[in-house]
Design a protein around this motif. Sequence first.
Motif, PDB file in Angstrom:
ATOM      1  N   LEU A   1       0.766  -1.163   0.031  1.00 46.72           N
ATOM      2  CA  LEU A   1       0.005   0.005   0.114  1.00 46.72           C
ATOM      3  C   LEU A   1       0.851   1.240  -0.128  1.00 46.72           C
ATOM      4  CD1 LEU A   1      -2.950   1.177   0.206  1.00 46.72           C
ATOM      5  CD2 LEU A   1      -2.589   1.176   2.634  1.00 46.72           C
ATOM      6  N   GLY A   2       2.012   1.218   0.735  1.00 48.44           N
ATOM      7  CA  GLY A   2       2.790   2.297   0.759  1.00 48.44           C
ATOM      8  C   GLY A   2       3.440   2.582  -0.552  1.00 48.44           C
ATOM      9  N   GLU A   3       3.357   2.020  -1.487  1.00 49.36           N
ATOM     10  CA  GLU A   3       3.811   2.417  -3.010  1.00 49.36           C
ATOM     11  C   GLU A   3       2.894   3.345  -3.547  1.00 49.36           C
ATOM     12  OE1 GLU A   3       6.725   1.634  -4.120  1.00 49.36           O
ATOM     13  OE2 GLU A   3       7.021   0.399  -2.304  1.00 49.36           O
ATOM     14  N   VAL A   4       1.525   3.363  -3.117  1.00 43.82           N
ATOM     15  CA  VAL A   4       0.627   4.118  -3.705  1.00 43.82           C
ATOM     16  C   VAL A   4       0.093   5.302  -3.013  1.00 43.82           C
ATOM     17  CG1 VAL A   4      -0.059   2.232  -5.350  1.00 43.82           C
ATOM     18  CG2 VAL A   4      -1.343   2.791  -3.163  1.00 43.82           C
ATOM     19  N   VAL A   5      -0.038   5.311  -1.779  1.00 43.98           N
ATOM     20  CA  VAL A   5      -0.206   6.386  -0.868  1.00 43.98           C
ATOM     21  C   VAL A   5       0.959   7.005  -0.179  1.00 43.98           C
ATOM     22  CG1 VAL A   5      -2.463   5.470  -0.484  1.00 43.98           C
ATOM     23  CG2 VAL A   5      -0.809   4.815   1.109  1.00 43.98           C
ATOM     24  N   ASP A   6       0.834   7.853   0.769  1.00 41.14           N
ATOM     25  CA  ASP A   6       1.577   8.675   1.588  1.00 41.14           C
ATOM     26  C   ASP A   6       2.760   9.626   0.474  1.00 41.14           C
ATOM     27  OD1 ASP A   6       1.257   7.973   4.233  1.00 41.14           O
ATOM     28  OD2 ASP A   6       2.653   6.265   4.313  1.00 41.14           O
ATOM     29  N   GLY A   7       1.909  10.106  -0.495  1.00 37.22           N
ATOM     30  CA  GLY A   7       2.790  11.044  -1.384  1.00 37.22           C
ATOM     31  C   GLY A   7       3.558  10.298  -2.132  1.00 37.22           C
ATOM     32  N   LYS A   8       3.386   8.928  -2.475  1.00 39.77           N
ATOM     33  CA  LYS A   8       4.153   8.230  -3.590  1.00 39.77           C
ATOM     34  C   LYS A   8       3.564   8.254  -5.065  1.00 39.77           C
ATOM     35  CE  LYS A   8       7.084   6.277  -0.632  1.00 39.77           C
ATOM     36  NZ  LYS A   8       6.454   6.506   0.749  1.00 39.77           N
ATOM     37  N   ALA A   9       2.469   8.280  -5.280  1.00 41.13           N
ATOM     38  CA  ALA A   9       1.943   8.451  -6.601  1.00 41.13           C
ATOM     39  C   ALA A   9       1.044   9.617  -6.843  1.00 41.13           C
ATOM     40  CB  ALA A   9       0.982   7.117  -6.958  1.00 41.13           C
ATOM     41  N   LYS A  10       1.464  10.025  -8.172  1.00 37.50           N
ATOM     42  CA  LYS A  10       0.494  11.354  -8.670  1.00 37.50           C
ATOM     43  C   LYS A  10      -0.110  10.789  -9.450  1.00 37.50           C
ATOM     44  CE  LYS A  10       3.330  14.714  -6.703  1.00 37.50           C
ATOM     45  NZ  LYS A  10       3.774  15.694  -7.600  1.00 37.50           N
ATOM     46  N   LEU A  11      -1.241  11.863  -9.943  1.00 39.42           N
ATOM     47  CA  LEU A  11      -2.387  11.453 -10.602  1.00 39.42           C
ATOM     48  C   LEU A  11      -1.669  11.289 -12.236  1.00 39.42           C
ATOM     49  CD1 LEU A  11      -5.486  11.678 -11.307  1.00 39.42           C
ATOM     50  CD2 LEU A  11      -5.128  13.986 -12.207  1.00 39.42           C
ATOM     51  N   SER A  12      -0.487  11.724 -12.717  1.00 39.45           N
ATOM     52  CA  SER A  12       0.116  11.378 -13.828  1.00 39.45           C
ATOM     53  C   SER A  12       0.577  10.110 -14.073  1.00 39.45           C
ATOM     54  CB  SER A  12       1.312  12.475 -14.242  1.00 39.45           C
ATOM     55  OG  SER A  12       2.130  12.452 -13.015  1.00 39.45           O
ATOM     56  N   HIS A  13       0.756   9.256 -12.640  1.00 40.56           N
ATOM     57  CA  HIS A  13       1.341   8.008 -12.649  1.00 40.56           C
ATOM     58  C   HIS A  13       0.188   7.245 -13.131  1.00 40.56           C
ATOM     59  CE1 HIS A  13       4.454   9.255  -9.627  1.00 40.56           C
ATOM     60  NE2 HIS A  13       5.006   9.657 -10.975  1.00 40.56           N
ATOM     61  N   LEU A  14      -1.085   7.507 -13.099  1.00 43.23           N
ATOM     62  CA  LEU A  14      -2.209   6.577 -13.610  1.00 43.23           C
ATOM     63  C   LEU A  14      -2.673   7.328 -14.901  1.00 43.23           C
ATOM     64  CD1 LEU A  14      -3.785   3.929 -12.802  1.00 43.23           C
ATOM     65  CD2 LEU A  14      -5.228   5.489 -11.599  1.00 43.23           C
ATOM     66  N   ARG A  15      -2.459   6.498 -15.912  1.00 43.86           N
ATOM     67  CA  ARG A  15      -3.090   6.873 -17.316  1.00 43.86           C
ATOM     68  C   ARG A  15      -3.846   5.603 -18.085  1.00 43.86           C
ATOM     69  NH1 ARG A  15       1.308  10.754 -20.437  1.00 43.86           N
ATOM     70  NH2 ARG A  15       1.568  12.102 -18.786  1.00 43.86           N
ATOM     71  N   CYS A  16      -5.175   6.184 -18.743  1.00 49.75           N
ATOM     72  CA  CYS A  16      -5.876   5.169 -19.392  1.00 49.75           C
ATOM     73  C   CYS A  16      -5.468   5.198 -20.901  1.00 49.75           C
ATOM     74  CB  CYS A  16      -7.229   5.448 -19.102  1.00 49.75           C
ATOM     75  SG  CYS A  16      -8.403   4.373 -19.778  1.00 49.75           S
ATOM     76  N   TYR A  17      -5.236   4.244 -21.515  1.00 43.89           N
ATOM     77  CA  TYR A  17      -4.896   3.975 -22.754  1.00 43.89           C
ATOM     78  C   TYR A  17      -5.765   3.317 -23.663  1.00 43.89           C
ATOM     79  CZ  TYR A  17      -0.183   5.940 -21.582  1.00 43.89           C
ATOM     80  OH  TYR A  17       0.746   6.634 -21.165  1.00 43.89           O
ATOM     81  N   SER A  18      -6.082   3.477 -24.837  1.00 46.29           N
ATOM     82  CA  SER A  18      -7.202   2.386 -25.600  1.00 46.29           C
ATOM     83  C   SER A  18      -6.013   1.858 -26.683  1.00 46.29           C
ATOM     84  CB  SER A  18      -8.105   3.605 -26.688  1.00 46.29           C
ATOM     85  OG  SER A  18      -8.581   2.772 -27.368  1.00 46.29           O
ATOM     86  N   SER A  19      -6.391   0.580 -26.875  1.00 49.17           N
ATOM     87  CA  SER A  19      -5.730  -0.299 -27.733  1.00 49.17           C
ATOM     88  C   SER A  19      -6.613  -1.206 -28.280  1.00 49.17           C
ATOM     89  CB  SER A  19      -4.761  -1.234 -26.511  1.00 49.17           C
ATOM     90  OG  SER A  19      -5.595  -2.310 -26.070  1.00 49.17           O
ATOM     91  N   PRO A  20      -6.286  -1.917 -29.492  1.00 51.68           N
ATOM     92  CA  PRO A  20      -7.155  -2.846 -30.065  1.00 51.68           C
ATOM     93  C   PRO A  20      -7.810  -4.135 -29.022  1.00 51.68           C
ATOM     94  CG  PRO A  20      -5.063  -2.491 -31.297  1.00 51.68           C
ATOM     95  CD  PRO A  20      -4.953  -1.740 -29.978  1.00 51.68           C
TER      96      PRO A  20
END
Length: 321
Positions: free
Chosen positions: A134-153
């Motif tokens: 859990l510590g890898e995604v909270v406590d100021g580790k992850a920014k909004l730009s780290h999670l991106r949605c992509y469209s693929s075939p």
Amino acid sequence: MKYLKQGIDFVAFCDARGLPVEPVSYTALMSYFVDYFLRGNTTRTFPTIATRLKWLYEQVFGSSWLSAADPRGYRDFLQARRALAKLDDSTVTKARPLYSRILRMIFDDLASTEHEEFQVLACWTLAHAAIQRLGEVVDGKAKLSHLRCYSSPQGLFFAFVYGRLNKPKTYKVGQAPFAMISERGNAFAFGVLMAYLRMAFGGCDIFEGGEIRRIGGYKGEYTFDRRSDVWLFPRLAGTGSSSTAYLRKDRAVKVLRRLLARVQIPYPEEYSGHSARRGGYVDRLHVPIQYVQIQGHWAPNSATTDRDYSVHSIPLRIRYF
């Protein structure tokens, strides 16, 4: 903070017993470790303590660690630590694994007005999907730009990029630096994350063929300046939270335990930040281990070949994640 606290404890120990702190010595280190063990602590924390003390000497004192200053003393130090470990009969305690079925139970129990609870569910779902602590995604580790949605075939998928301030370790250089959460391979996690982005940020950008299209577009619970990067999990205890405030790990664990008790999961107090990683791994015992290693950005034996890093790995991985 933990490094400094450990260092202060070590210096105070040496001062109380008349042991010289500098230069680093086998006698001072081993005396500290023996005393630590005799106070009822487990030897399984010895490697962590040694890492912190090495940082103290190299970064604070500006001097050499025992391995460089006294190689023979360092070998004796390692042997003495192993000898102490043989006397350690303390029970090995591990966090209970947080399984996908439990996350689904929590989701089904939440009301639409429970915004903070849903955010906590989202961060645990991301950690489970990415097979991370859990510590890898909270406590100021992850920014909004780290999670991106992509469209693929093969459909839509989130790429959770492992953002680090330090350089990647040698065995991770050739490894795909992101976890995948696809609508096809993990519909539950994909849906939770998409709903969370809509709730907190008012929508989600989808990268498709060099263009960006936005779904949502309405105001979320969190007001922020889109020109700057913000925390992926800002503090949502109230509306209009400051961009400098982020969801803390201890708060996320506390809320999770409360939600676990609500859905009548036994022993909620035994769930910790490591539970998502353990549950995420167990839930994927059917997945080829090389893909698990890539997904979790794991070591050891996680060095991968070019085919794992290439775009051709996306159609393969999307079946599982």
